[in-house]
Every structure is written in C-alpha cells, then in structure tokens.
Write a protein that holds these residues in place. Structure first.
Motif, short mmCIF file in Angstrom:
data_model
loop_
_atom_site.label_atom_id
_atom_site.label_comp_id
_atom_site.label_asym_id
_atom_site.label_seq_id
_atom_site.Cartn_x
_atom_site.Cartn_y
_atom_site.Cartn_z
N TYR A 204 0.86 -1.19 0.00
CA TYR A 204 0.00 0.00 0.00
C TYR A 204 0.89 1.24 0.00
O TYR A 204 1.80 1.36 0.82
N VAL A 205 0.63 2.17 -0.92
CA VAL A 205 1.40 3.41 -1.01
C VAL A 205 0.44 4.59 -0.96
O VAL A 205 -0.50 4.67 -1.75
N LEU A 206 0.67 5.51 -0.03
CA LEU A 206 -0.05 6.78 0.01
C LEU A 206 0.71 7.77 -0.86
O LEU A 206 1.91 7.96 -0.70
N ALA A 207 0.00 8.41 -1.80
CA ALA A 207 0.67 9.29 -2.76
C ALA A 207 -0.11 10.58 -2.94
O ALA A 207 -1.35 10.57 -2.96
N HIS A 208 0.63 11.69 -3.09
CA HIS A 208 0.00 12.99 -3.24
C HIS A 208 0.39 13.72 -4.52
O HIS A 208 -0.27 14.67 -4.91
N VAL B 42 -2.97 2.22 -4.19
CA VAL B 42 -2.49 3.58 -3.95
C VAL B 42 -3.60 4.34 -3.23
O VAL B 42 -4.76 4.33 -3.63
N GLY B 43 -3.22 4.97 -2.12
CA GLY B 43 -4.14 5.84 -1.40
C GLY B 43 -3.98 7.27 -1.89
O GLY B 43 -2.85 7.78 -1.96
N VAL B 44 -5.09 7.91 -2.25
CA VAL B 44 -5.06 9.28 -2.76
C VAL B 44 -5.96 10.15 -1.90
O VAL B 44 -6.81 9.65 -1.17
N THR B 45 -5.79 11.47 -2.02
CA THR B 45 -6.46 12.37 -1.08
C THR B 45 -7.24 13.48 -1.79
O THR B 45 -6.95 14.67 -1.62
N ASN C 128 -5.98 11.34 -13.62
CA ASN C 128 -5.22 11.67 -14.83
C ASN C 128 -3.72 11.58 -14.58
O ASN C 128 -2.96 11.09 -15.44
N GLN C 129 -3.29 12.07 -13.42
CA GLN C 129 -1.86 12.01 -13.10
C GLN C 129 -1.37 10.58 -12.93
O GLN C 129 -0.25 10.24 -13.33
N LEU C 130 -2.20 9.73 -12.34
CA LEU C 130 -1.83 8.31 -12.23
C LEU C 130 -1.71 7.67 -13.61
O LEU C 130 -0.79 6.89 -13.87
N HIS C 131 -2.65 8.02 -14.50
CA HIS C 131 -2.59 7.49 -15.86
C HIS C 131 -1.31 7.94 -16.57
O HIS C 131 -0.62 7.15 -17.22
N THR C 132 -0.97 9.21 -16.40
CA THR C 132 0.24 9.75 -17.03
C THR C 132 1.49 9.10 -16.45
O THR C 132 2.44 8.79 -17.18
N ALA C 133 1.48 8.89 -15.12
CA ALA C 133 2.62 8.23 -14.49
C ALA C 133 2.79 6.82 -15.05
O ALA C 133 3.92 6.34 -15.24
N GLY C 134 1.67 6.16 -15.34
CA GLY C 134 1.73 4.82 -15.91
C GLY C 134 2.33 4.78 -17.30
O GLY C 134 2.83 3.73 -17.73
N GLU C 135 2.31 5.89 -18.00
CA GLU C 135 2.93 5.96 -19.32
C GLU C 135 4.44 6.18 -19.22
O GLU C 135 5.17 5.94 -20.18
N ARG C 136 4.92 6.66 -18.05
CA ARG C 136 6.34 6.96 -17.89
C ARG C 136 7.12 5.81 -17.24
O ARG C 136 8.31 5.67 -17.48
N VAL C 137 6.47 5.06 -16.37
CA VAL C 137 7.19 4.04 -15.61
C VAL C 137 6.61 2.66 -15.88
O VAL C 137 5.42 2.52 -16.22
#
Length: 402
Positions: free
Chosen positions: A232-236, A251-254, A266-275
């Motif tokens: 489990y990862v909390l991410a901001h 992933v825990g989001v706030t 959208n940011q999670l989707h974009t991160a998925g395109e980079r890593v």
C-alpha cells in the motif's frame, strides 16, 4: 467498495487523547489495538493499517517540537501486527515501515514473517522519511531539510526534493518483491530418508543492484502464504504516483472534491505511461479521509470545534475531513464508489469513538447499499480483495525445462 481503517494512537486529531471515551493509558498496550482491530473487522473492514515512523511525532518537517500536549511515542508497527495476528484473524494487518533508513532485506523478511503469523493476511504500507532528526538516529546519511511550501506547491521543484527518497523506496519494494519470490513454493522437502530438507534448485539469488544498496538474497524466510503480501502506497503528487504505479497493489489518494479526483486519476494514468509496472495485478485506487461522526452534522461540527479549542488551533489534514452524521459519511463513500474508486482508507479522528460509531451506524448503511458484500470464506487478504496468488517469477515452467 473495499475498506481500510488507519489506526494511530488515540485518533488522528491531536487532542483526541483528552476525550472522555479515549484510552490514553492503553496506548502502549497490545490489547487496546486488538480491540480496535476487532471493531474494524466487525465493521466489515478488509484491512487495518498501523502508523509508524523512525522518530518521535512532530508537528512539522523540522526537529522534534516542544509540544507536551500531543501523543508522543508508538509501538513498533510490525511487532504490533505480529502480536495481534494470532489473536484477531481474517482481517488484513498492514504495518507502516519506512524505506529510507531500514534495510529492505529486513523489511521483506519481517513482512513475510507477518504473513506466516497471520496465515496470509499481511501487507506493508510503504513510507519514506525526509526528516533530519530521524536520519540522526541512524547516522549513515544527511538529508536536506524539506521545504513544506515547495512540496505543497508541487511541480518540478517538489519533484526534485522527493526524487531520491522515492526512487530508493521503489528499489526497496522491488527488492522485497524479489526476495518474496526467492524461494519457490516446493523448495522445502523435509525428506528424512534422503536427508534433504530443501531443494537448492528452488532457492534463487536476486542479485539486485541499485543506487543505495545491493542485495544478493535469497530470503531467509520461505515463500509465505500469499506469495506476495499486499503493498500500500499513500501518494500525493508526481513522484509518489510513479512509485505506486511501479510497485503498489493499492495507492491511497487524497481528493477533497471531484475536480481533484479527476486530476489525480489523470496524473496516475500519465505516471503509468512513464514508468514500468513491475507487478501483474492492476493498481487499485483508494481514497483517504478523516472521519468524525456524531448524530447530526451540527453535533459533529461542535465536537470538532471542541477538539480544536483543546488543541489551540484548527485541525488540518492532507485528506478530506468528513465531519457529519453516519448518513453523511456513507453518502461520501458511496459517491466515491460511483466515481469508480476501488476503496477507502478511513482515519478515525477519535479512537475508539469514531471507529465504534462507524461500526454501529455507518457500516449498516454501506451494507444495505451492497458496498460491503464480499466473496465468502476468503483465506487470505489477497483473496479477500479479489486477487489471485501471484506466480513465482523465478519458478521454471515446463517449457523452460524442455
């Protein structure tokens, strides 16, 4: 909708320990936490998390503050989870363990051990440490002081502050995942006539090399009941999102509103395109919220005001603060479910009071709406969350053998 409960001392409001229903004398008693875990299980929770850090709690990013009116000190989260595991079963136990100073080999074997003691209900909430006073406990490295304003603003400057710590965290989780697979399931033979206890061909060196450490392996603990315990990862923001996309199961989001939720997704989707994602299961997205529950919204607001006065300042959080009636809390969780979120991790403002209120008054509303339905008879946390036991990355298939 999957449900986690975040346990931390007397609750997430710093004045909660002064409440009439609080148990400040029990905060270092395992029985207290076992009682909370039982209540969470009765409420239909799939898992509980235990907060922890490698330094005393402090109000800011600087050294330990001089406040004497807040709870200070915790039980070690991993040891606490291991103590509770034989007492309360059938619910996920997810301790917080810091990656910045703790060797990933120790973390990996500790979580594997918890998976054994809980019979398949272990997880790990990954956390980094950027606090200089925590680094001083280990004496191996100096950390530049975080600028809270820069972190809050986000963007490239914030990413630069976070990059080293979260890249190290990504390597730590990757090391743990490899170590969890370093024993194949059939590695233990226990064949007395031949004198063979293990099959050496089914133990594997992971030979990991990273910027902060190298780990050869294999683990000292055989592959545990879940194979891969839950991460489990909390991410901001951007860099933590990349860690979650690469290595986390949840992933825990706030988000505080729907616009923020859309931006986060959208940011999670974009991160998925980079890593590159390094685990087979799809990433699940859970929202996080602090809950303070009374019969009516007005009474809840009054209770928060009373706590704030006791503390001397208004309570703030990185997560949405849901202050209201049981119906208000249930409505917000149902709304998140309708928006496509997989679950929530709730932080009770007051313990045990808000957890008790959730169990007695909110959970029945969620159950009536079908949000707490689960497949019966789950034998592990992964099974409870609808995941299969992962294949071992090092195991030879029949095609490999030919």
């Amino acid at each position: 909708m999957y449900l986690g409960i975040a346990l931390d001392g007397a609750g997430w409001h710093p004045a909660a320990w002064r409440e009439e229903d609080a148990r400040p004398h029990d905060l270092f008693d395992v029985t207290y936490y076992a009682d909370l875990v039982r209540t969470a299980k009765q409420a239909g929770a799939d898992l509980v998390t235990f907060e922890d850090a490698v330094g005393l709690q402090s109000s800011g990013f600087g050294p330990v503050d001089e406040r004497r009116d807040e709870v200070r000190g915790r039980l070690d989260a991993l040891v606490l989870a291991n103590a509770i595991a034989p007492v309360v079963g059938g619910i996920g136990l997810v301790p917080t363990i810091t990656t910045t100073h703790i060797e990933p080999f120790h973390t990996a074997t500790g979580i594997q051990t918890l998976d054994y003691t809980s019979e398949g209900w272990a997880g790990w909430r990954v956390q980094v440490s950027g606090r200089a006073h925590e680094a001083a406990h280990f004496g191996r490295r100096d950390l530049a002081r975080f600028d809270p304003a820069t972190l809050q603003a986000g963007g490239p400057a914030a990413d630069a502050q976070l990059r080293e710590l979260f890249d190290e965290a990504r390597d730590s989780v990757e090391v743990a995942r490899r170590l969890w697979d370093s024993w194949e399931d059939g590695a233990i033979i226990r064949d007395v006539p031949t004198g063979r206890f293990i099959d050496r061909e089914k133990l594997h060196y992971i030979d990991f090399e990273g910027a902060q450490f190298t780990v050869r392996g294999p683990s000292i603990v055989p592959r545990s009941p879940q194979g891969q315990p839950l991460v489990y990862v909390l991410a901001h923001q951007t860099v933590p999102y990349e860690l979650a996309v690469a290595e986390a199961d949840i992933v825990g989001v706030t988000p505080r509103n729907d616009d923020e939720l859309s931006s986060i997704l959208n940011q999670l989707h974009t991160a998925g395109e980079r890593v590159e994602r390094r685990t087979d299961d799809a990433l699940r997205v859970w929202a996080e919220a602090v809950v303070l529950i009374e019969d009516t919204a007005a009474e809840a607001s009054s209770a928060l005001d009373r706590l704030d006065v006791s503390h001397g300042s208004a309570y703030t959080s990185d997560a949405l603060l849901i202050v209201g009636s049981p119906a208000d809390v249930a409505d917000q969780l149902a709304h998140w479910h309708e928006r496509g979120l997989d679950g929530v991790r709730l932080r009770p403002a007051r313990l045990p009071y808000d957890l008790d209120r959730f169990a007695s008054d909110v959970a029945p509303l969620l159950a009536a709406g079908g949000l707490l339905e689960r497949p019966p008879g789950a034998q592990s946390l992964r099974e409870r969350l609808g995941s299969t036991r992962p294949a071992n990355r090092y195991a030879r298939t029949e095609s490999d053998a030919r």
